[in-house]
Design a protein around this motif. Structure first.
Motif, PDB file in Angstrom:
ATOM      1  N   ARG A 123     -37.095  10.764 -74.590  1.00 46.35           N
ATOM      2  CA  ARG A 123     -36.926  10.245 -73.233  1.00 46.35           C
ATOM      3  C   ARG A 123     -38.214   9.620 -72.721  1.00 46.35           C
ATOM      4  O   ARG A 123     -39.296   9.896 -73.238  1.00 46.35           O
ATOM      5  CB  ARG A 123     -36.441  11.351 -72.298  1.00 46.35           C
ATOM      6  CG  ARG A 123     -37.280  12.577 -72.302  1.00 46.35           C
ATOM      7  CD  ARG A 123     -36.552  13.803 -71.739  1.00 46.35           C
ATOM      8  NE  ARG A 123     -37.337  15.001 -71.967  1.00 46.35           N
ATOM      9  CZ  ARG A 123     -38.264  15.454 -71.154  1.00 46.35           C
ATOM     10  NH1 ARG A 123     -38.550  14.816 -70.040  1.00 46.35           N
ATOM     11  NH2 ARG A 123     -38.941  16.541 -71.445  1.00 46.35           N
ATOM     12  N   ASP A 124     -38.045   8.744 -71.722  1.00 46.52           N
ATOM     13  CA  ASP A 124     -39.187   8.103 -71.057  1.00 46.52           C
ATOM     14  C   ASP A 124     -40.133   7.467 -72.068  1.00 46.52           C
ATOM     15  O   ASP A 124     -41.344   7.691 -72.055  1.00 46.52           O
ATOM     16  CB  ASP A 124     -39.931   9.121 -70.181  1.00 46.52           C
ATOM     17  CG  ASP A 124     -39.009   9.810 -69.192  1.00 46.52           C
ATOM     18  OD1 ASP A 124     -38.162   9.115 -68.601  1.00 46.52           O
ATOM     19  OD2 ASP A 124     -39.111  11.035 -69.022  1.00 46.52           O
ATOM     20  N   ASN A 155     -33.753   7.015 -70.755  1.00 45.74           N
ATOM     21  CA  ASN A 155     -34.838   6.246 -70.139  1.00 45.74           C
ATOM     22  C   ASN A 155     -35.728   5.604 -71.205  1.00 45.74           C
ATOM     23  O   ASN A 155     -36.915   5.880 -71.301  1.00 45.74           O
ATOM     24  CB  ASN A 155     -35.668   7.115 -69.184  1.00 45.74           C
ATOM     25  CG  ASN A 155     -34.842   7.701 -68.073  1.00 45.74           C
ATOM     26  OD1 ASN A 155     -33.877   7.101 -67.628  1.00 45.74           O
ATOM     27  ND2 ASN A 155     -35.218   8.890 -67.637  1.00 45.74           N
ATOM     28  N   ASN A 179     -29.348   5.102 -70.047  1.00 46.90           N
ATOM     29  CA  ASN A 179     -30.372   4.290 -69.394  1.00 46.90           C
ATOM     30  C   ASN A 179     -31.349   3.668 -70.403  1.00 46.90           C
ATOM     31  O   ASN A 179     -32.551   3.913 -70.372  1.00 46.90           O
ATOM     32  CB  ASN A 179     -31.131   5.122 -68.344  1.00 46.90           C
ATOM     33  CG  ASN A 179     -31.880   4.226 -67.377  1.00 46.90           C
ATOM     34  OD1 ASN A 179     -31.496   3.090 -67.138  1.00 46.90           O
ATOM     35  ND2 ASN A 179     -32.968   4.738 -66.834  1.00 46.90           N
TER      36      ASN A 179
END
Length: 191
Positions: A123-124, A155, A179
């Motif tokens: 993530r991210d 993300n 996302n």
């Protein structure tokens, strides 16, 4: 004779440990190699090799559990992070990857003794100029009956990535993409 070059650092059978603030430059093979580690935290590392340097994975991990990789930059001529056979409970977040081949589950399916890969969160994370982003890398004629399951990608930003999401020949279940956005160098972003 084709001799395998050594990793910059290797950790085998290590428990409850961490790496913080490490810089590795121009490794001859993978920068960090982990085998059978448990509860290992990796943070604030900077692993750099040219995009045209073969087999220079940033982080390669096999047969390991409960690993966290965060707040790091990885640029290489191979996978930024290679998630090999027999891994469970991985948390990878806030990584910048590029150049390189992205974050790969695999290669998987070449050997009969391989184990499942389960519960991995990425993530991210930002991929910039990589040949792949998220990839399940497997052998076409898989001899191992393994499953890749419980993956979450959330993300994720792709900037000028050739193949944003790649294909597989090993059974894959329960994978969530949430996302994910960006640009692709090819017309087909998801394969």
């Amino acid at each position: 004779m084709n001799r395998r070059l050594p990793a910059n650092m290797a950790f085998d059978f290590v428990r409850k440990s961490r790496i913080n603030g490490l810089i590795s430059l121009n490794s001859k093979s993978e920068h960090l190699n982990f085998f059978c580690v448990d509860h290992f935290n990796i943070s604030h590392v900077n692993l750099t090799a040219p995009g045209n340097s073969p087999n220079t994975d940033g982080i390669k991990i096999g047969m390991s559990n409960n690993v966290k990789i965060r707040d790091s930059h990885i640029g290489s001529g191979d996978d930024c992070i290679a998630i090999l056979s027999g891994k469970t409970n991985f948390d990878i977040h806030n990584i910048t990857c590029g150049p390189g081949h992205g974050i790969s589950a695999g290669s998987l399916g070449k050997h009969k003794e391989e184990k499942n890969v389960e519960n991995v969160r990425v993530r991210d994370t930002v991929f910039t100029g990589t040949s792949a982003g998220i990839r399940f890398k497997t052998w076409e004629s898989s001899v191992a009956e393994i499953t890749v399951s419980g993956f979450l990608y959330e993300n994720i930003k792709m900037v000028d990535v050739r193949h944003d999401i790649g294909d597989s020949h090993v059974q894959i279940r329960n994978v969530t993409f949430k996302n994910i956005w960006g640009t692709s160098r090819d017309k087909v972003a998801v394969k």
